[in-house]
Design an enzyme around this catalytic site. Structure first.
Site, PDB file in Angstrom:
ATOM      1  N   HIS A 136      51.637  36.737  42.296  1.00 41.78           N
ATOM      2  CA  HIS A 136      50.228  36.710  41.858  1.00 41.78           C
ATOM      3  C   HIS A 136      49.375  35.906  42.839  1.00 41.78           C
ATOM      4  O   HIS A 136      48.282  36.342  43.228  1.00 41.78           O
ATOM      5  CB  HIS A 136      50.148  36.102  40.456  1.00 41.78           C
ATOM      6  N   GLU A 137      49.857  34.740  43.245  1.00 43.50           N
ATOM      7  CA  GLU A 137      49.091  33.909  44.177  1.00 43.50           C
ATOM      8  C   GLU A 137      48.977  34.574  45.550  1.00 43.50           C
ATOM      9  O   GLU A 137      47.927  34.499  46.197  1.00 43.50           O
ATOM     10  CB  GLU A 137      49.728  32.524  44.296  1.00 43.50           C
ATOM     11  N   HIS A 140      46.201  37.010  45.493  1.00 47.09           N
ATOM     12  CA  HIS A 140      44.892  36.383  45.726  1.00 47.09           C
ATOM     13  C   HIS A 140      44.636  36.231  47.229  1.00 47.09           C
ATOM     14  O   HIS A 140      43.522  36.466  47.703  1.00 47.09           O
ATOM     15  CB  HIS A 140      44.840  35.005  45.066  1.00 47.09           C
ATOM     16  N   GLU A 203      41.116  37.694  38.574  1.00 48.38           N
ATOM     17  CA  GLU A 203      42.440  37.445  37.991  1.00 48.38           C
ATOM     18  C   GLU A 203      43.147  38.730  37.589  1.00 48.38           C
ATOM     19  O   GLU A 203      44.353  38.891  37.823  1.00 48.38           O
ATOM     20  CB  GLU A 203      42.324  36.510  36.779  1.00 48.38           C
TER      21      GLU A 203
END
Length: 298
Positions: A136-137, A140, A203
């Site tokens: 997930h990071e 980003h 998100e």
């Protein structure tokens, strides 16, 4: 350009306009121009220093593959592996001495990026769940959200600072004393709402891309469920001291304070989990189809 990207640019433009508007109320046209130049300078500073600035705020420590702690070595190795899988440069890897399970990514671009996880997250989650969080990071970073989120935090902090100045010059600006008082209250509130909207937009997309990088949406879904449940009962001291960075974490880190829930910078965790479950269900249907994972033309 995607709808989410257009919306993000529009919200950033709105925040910049708000900053200029406060400058106009304080000093007329000259004040608006000074505010615009100031905003540009801050954004340039944030662009160049975004990674190290946020990491220092949270006391993050860089780790490498030769750490004594096996959990840290595994965390480092898995992050490097996921970056290769995502076909992106390997980020610097950091750990934060906080008991609250959480994580964030920062940096001006994929070549100057960093990811950070708390000690609490590495202890509370399984290896596959930690991988889901790191994916997930990395999403980003790949989507270049880290720069957007850092610039947003910088502008939000500057708007709050400028609005506080207004009360000291209440008798000498276009708004007057009562207008300055209202400005001091409402301007940071508006900036916070815009900041929250930008964060929520990014998100959902990071969840989707992160699940694709990792390959198992349910690993991230399980991690989000655990982090949400545990974070609500723990105070992240560094995040409380630097609330403008709250939107950078995978789960809102200020849940230890009830008032912080009023303007959450994150979408509802249950909604995020539902979307990931839908992704997992769709992937399972494709895998179990009569033609295999690539369909009849594979």
């Amino acid at each position: 350009m995607t709808g989410n990207t257009l919306r993000t640019f529009a919200l950033l433009a709105g925040m910049t306009a708000l900053f200029m508007g406060i400058g106009f109320l304080l000093g007329g046209t000259a004040g608006a121009l000074i505010a615009l130049v100031f905003a540009g300078g801050m954004n340039l500073f944030a662009w160049w220093n975004s990674g190290d600035m946020v990491l220092r705020m949270h006391g993050a420590r860089e780790i490498r593959g030769d750490e004594n702690d096996p959990a840290l070595r595994q965390y480092f190795a898995d992050t490097q592996h996921l970056a290769r899988k995502a076909q992106m440069p390997a980020p610097r890897v950091y750990v934060i001495a906080s008991q609250q399970p959480n994580a964030f990514a920062t940096g001006r671009d994929p070549s100057h990026a960093a990811v950070a996880a708390t000690e609490g997250l590495l202890r509370a989650l399984s290896r596959e769940e930690v991988q889901g969080v790191m994916a997930h990071e990395l999403a980003h970073v790949k989507n270049r959200d880290t720069l957007t989120m850092t610039v947003t935090a910088t502008l939000a902090g500057a708007i709050a600072m400028l609005a506080n100045f207004a009360i000291f010059f209440g008798g000498n600006n276009r708004a007057g004393f009562l207008g300055s008082l209202a400005l001091m209250i409402l301007a940071p509130l508006a900036a916070g709402l815009v900041q929250s909207a930008i964060s929520r937009t990014r998100e959902y997309e990071a969840d989707r891309v992160g699940a694709e990088i990792h390959g198992n949406p349910m690993a991230l879904a399980s991690a989000l469920e655990k982090i949400e449940r545990m974070a609500r009962g723990m105070v992240n001291e560094e995040a409380e001291r630097n609330p403008a960075t709250a939107h950078m974490f995978i789960i809102h880190p200020l849940n230890g304070q009830r008032m912080d829930n009023l303007f959450s910078t994150h979408p509802d965790t249950a909604n995020r989990i539902d979307r990931l479950r839908q992704m997992a269900g769709t992937a399972a249907m494709v895998r179990s189809g009569p033609w295999g994972p690539r369909g009849p033309w594979g």
